[in-house]
Write a protein that holds these residues in place. Structure first.
Motif, PDB file in Angstrom:
ATOM      1  N   ASP A  90      18.257  11.083 -21.501  1.00 47.16           N
ATOM      2  CA  ASP A  90      17.734  10.932 -22.859  1.00 47.16           C
ATOM      3  C   ASP A  90      17.927  12.207 -23.660  1.00 47.16           C
ATOM      4  O   ASP A  90      17.832  13.323 -23.132  1.00 47.16           O
TER       5      ASP A  90
ATOM      6  N   ARG B 163      18.906   7.226 -25.901  1.00 46.56           N
ATOM      7  CA  ARG B 163      19.357   7.244 -24.506  1.00 46.56           C
ATOM      8  C   ARG B 163      20.874   7.186 -24.416  1.00 46.56           C
ATOM      9  O   ARG B 163      21.531   6.445 -25.142  1.00 46.56           O
TER      10      ARG B 163
ATOM     11  N   SER C  86      22.627   8.502 -16.441  1.00 39.64           N
ATOM     12  CA  SER C  86      21.901   8.226 -17.678  1.00 39.64           C
ATOM     13  C   SER C  86      20.886   9.336 -17.959  1.00 39.64           C
ATOM     14  O   SER C  86      20.268   9.875 -17.039  1.00 39.64           O
TER      15      SER C  86
END
Length: 355
Positions: A237, A242, A235
């Motif tokens: 941003d 996101r 993950s």
């Protein structure tokens, strides 16, 4: 001669168009249309981030702006998710006798062989009624895959294929609707976003490969598509939001103009949200931009690097789209009434922009 211009929308492209209109000595900003009450009443210079006022107040009153009878509308309103409404807007301007340069819908860049004849005829009819012209363009679809490659082919002896590439990192492109909702970034790989629905890539960029073929006097047998996506390894941003691990984080697609069983005109996009994704895919020059590869005799590779003064390549791309439209205003106003393509216009330069 001075041309009176109305700027339609002040989003990612429109605000740069205002700055461009202000920069040209032969253009006068007559009005600004905005879609939100929050922007209505604000000065155009403020909306464009110029740090000074221009004495033109934005409004949501479309009728009042058309009543000004400007020479041209610079239309930069979002069209990707409202295609029918956008076309209706363009036809309304044309019937009112107002010329238009527009960033979309992009299929109008070169709709021949792509849209039903009746759809093209409706736009031509509106233009004939008003005695006005419409030109849809930008950087891509636009300059990076019409005049740039066609100019390069003028020094060819033989042409086997013309390939136009966009190679960009979109992590700094702040438009969640485009990235997440339309392009499908941050979404599961088994979920097909709007852009990857059947036929949408061809609708959006089929105009590119068909116009290139027309400029080279080639009749295509058809248009094909190919798509590949890569998930996010973890993950992270970006400017728009996101991106979760395992969701789409890189996209590569081709729209191929086919002739005799082979691709002769190709539009290829390599879009990453991080530079390390898809290491075996074509890599950018500098921070990214556009590339033209002409295969034949001789072989040519031409890289167009982009960088705004703020240090961001995506800012440069937005400015390029805006200025492709703004700088063409005089040529479009003086052109014959009707739906124009890049093949119809004379050479457009940055006349009057040298400081």
């Amino acid at each position: 001669m001075t041309y009176r211009v109305v700027q339609w929308s002040t989003g990612n492209v429109g605000r740069h168009a205002i700055a461009g209109i202000d920069a040209r000595p032969d253009l006068e900003l007559a009005g600004v249309w905005v879609s939100s009450e929050a922007k209505a009443g604000r000065d155009a210079g403020d909306l464009a981030g110029l740090g000074r006022t221009l004495g033109v107040t934005a409004t949501t009153d479309a009728d009042a702006l058309l009543a000004l009878r400007p020479d041209c509308v610079v239309h930069c309103a979002m069209a990707d998710d409202r295609l029918t409404e956008a076309v209706e807007d363009l036809q309304r301007f044309l019937r009112a006798g107002i010329n238009v340069v527009s960033s979309g819908p992009v299929f109008l860049q070169y709709p021949y062989g792509l849209l039903p004849p009746d759809s093209i005829a409706a736009i031509e009819q509106a233009a004939t009624e008003g005695g006005a012209s419409l030109w849809v363009n930008g950087i891509d679809p636009g300059f990076a895959n019409d005049w740039l490659p066609l100019a390069l082919t003028s020094v060819s002896e033989r042409i086997d294929q013309v390939r136009c590439l966009e190679i960009l990192d979109y992590s700094t492109y702040d438009n969640a609707k485009v990235l997440f909702d339309i392009m499908g970034f941050g979404k599961p790989l088994d979920e097909k976003p709007l852009l990857l629905q059947p036929g949408v890539l061809t609708l959006a960029w089929g105009s590119v490969v068909r116009q290139l073929a027309a400029g080279l006097d080639v009749e295509l047998d058809g248009v094909e598509e190919q798509v590949e996506r890569i998930p996010a390894p973890e993950s992270f941003d970006i400017a728009s939001g996101r991106v979760e691990e395992g969701t789409a984080a890189a996209l590569r697609f081709e729209v191929r103009g086919m002739r005799g069983g082979r691709a002769v005109t190709v539009l290829e996009h390599i879009t990453r949200l991080r530079g390390d994704l898809g290491p075996d895919w074509p890599q950018p020059t500098g921070q990214g931009g556009y590339r033209v590869v002409v295969t034949g005799e001789p072989n040519y590779t031409l890289d167009l690097r982009m960088l705004g003064t703020d240090g961001d390549h995506n800012t440069a791309g937005l400015k390029a789209t805006a200025m492709r439209l703004v700088n063409a205003v005089p040529a479009v106003v003086e052109a014959r009434p009707g739906l124009l393509t890049a093949l119809d216009l004379p050479l457009v330069t940055g006349r009057g922009l040298v400081s």
